[in-house]
Write an enzyme that holds these catalytic residues in place. Structure first.
Site, PDB file in Angstrom:
ATOM      1  N   SER A  27       0.841  -1.194   0.000  1.00 26.42           N
ATOM      2  CA  SER A  27       0.000   0.000   0.000  1.00 26.42           C
ATOM      3  C   SER A  27       0.875   1.243   0.000  1.00 26.42           C
ATOM      4  CB  SER A  27      -0.891   0.012   1.248  1.00 26.42           C
ATOM      5  OG  SER A  27      -0.096   0.265   2.377  1.00 26.42           O
ATOM      6  N   LYS A  28       0.192   2.361  -0.259  1.00 26.42           N
ATOM      7  CA  LYS A  28       0.918   3.623  -0.267  1.00 26.42           C
ATOM      8  C   LYS A  28       1.492   3.908   1.122  1.00 26.42           C
ATOM      9  CE  LYS A  28      -2.411   4.714  -3.710  1.00 26.42           C
ATOM     10  NZ  LYS A  28      -3.859   4.969  -3.791  1.00 26.42           N
TER      11      LYS A  28
END
Ligand code: GLU
Length: 305
Positions: free
Chosen positions: A255-256
């Site tokens: 994920s970011k």
């Protein structure tokens, strides 16, 4: 169908029917908290292929409702990334921050149906488990007028139905969840005034006429809640397909937040082949993205008719 949402439905442009599975409408709904990475591409690719395999329409919705998490400009980067990979949407993209009136209308509809209540429980008062219903109004019991030491601004919760919610996932098979005992009444409007993801996703999928949701398995757990909300709003429940999540070497969702690198768009075919392989398919014998799409679509159609 309840009249308020119904009238909004008529004003929202809907995708037109196409052969294949008549009326198929899919969507990709990224949160613009950064550019697409290998994990988000897997979800984008799966939803795009499913729409193309069914000769349906594919919509793009920028889920920027959680404004504190939005990174300025990330939406435009995502649009460019999708286009450079050869993924083209069939209607102008929508931004959730331009749709507040629709969410307010849905919220008012739930309030009128007495399916909401305000909650001043603080984080400290709540354990990480299901919400125990502390603030749920009880017939014949007066609510406390002053709650010293509790939150000044309330959040708003949705009154869930008792019983087990079941649905069929096209990848994972039969699913069930007892929302009342496993989740409890959940937040649809946050104390900071922002609409919660659960509410906006249901309103948007319903008003955009989405028939098929294809997304990452991290959202599997939200589906039963979303089905209850859709029913309460008189909206149809889309068919579901949750694709496996990509994990980093520590086993965390890519994920970011975990600093997954943005896609390398200098090598678009490699990005597509990698995502295709992550979905469990064998890399395709092609040398250009233009050759990738028809082959991948045909194989997807066979696997997910
Ligand atoms: N905006 C969500 C995300 O980026 C996806 C929501 C959905 O597909 O329902 O994780």
């Amino acid at each position: 169908m309840p009249s308020q949402i119904h009238s909004a439905l008529q004003e929202t442009p809907r995708a037109t029917h196409a052969p294949g599975r008549p009326g198929y409408v899919g969507r990709f709904a990224p949160s613009p908290s950064g550019p697409l990475h290998a994990g988000s591409l897997v979800a984008a690719l799966a939803s795009y292929l499913d729409a193309r395999a069914h000769q349906g329409r594919w919509l793009l919705r920028i889920e920027d409702i959680d404004e504190p998490r939005t990174v300025p400009g990330a939406d435009q980067v995502i649009l460019r990334q999708l286009q450079s990979l050869g993924m083209h949407w069939d209607a102008p993209p929508v931004w959730q921050t331009r749709r507040h009136a629709l969410y307010a209308q849905a919220f008012a509809q739930l309030q009128a149906a007495q399916r909401t209540y305000d909650c001043r429980c603080t984080r400290r008062e709540l354990s990480s488990g299901p919400y125990p219903g502390t603030c749920r109004p009880r017939p014949g019991v007066l609510q406390q007028a002053t709650d010293t030491g509790r939150k000044a601004r309330p959040s708003w919760r949705f009154v869930v139905e008792p019983g087990i919610e079941t649905f069929q996932d096209r990848w994972l098979g039969a699913q069930s969840q007892d929302v009342a005992s496993e989740v409890g009444d959940f937040i649809i409007r946050r104390a900071d005034g922002l609409w919660a993801y659960q509410l906006v996703v249901v309103v948007d999928d319903g008003l955009q006429g989405v028939t098929d949701v294809v997304r990452g398995a991290d959202l599997l757990d939200s589906t039963a809640r979303q089905r209850q909300l859709a029913r309460a709003l008189g909206l149809p429940c889309p068919r579901m397909l949750h694709v496996p999540l990509l994990r980093d070497p520590q086993g965390r969702k890519l994920s970011k937040q975990n600093h997954a690198p943005a896609l390398d768009l200098n090598r678009p075919l490699e990005a597509l082949q990698q995502a295709w392989n992550d979905l469990g398919f064998v890399r395709l014998p092609v040398v250009a993205p233009g050759e990738f799409w028809p082959l991948a679509t045909a194989q997807w159609a066979q696997r997910f008719p």
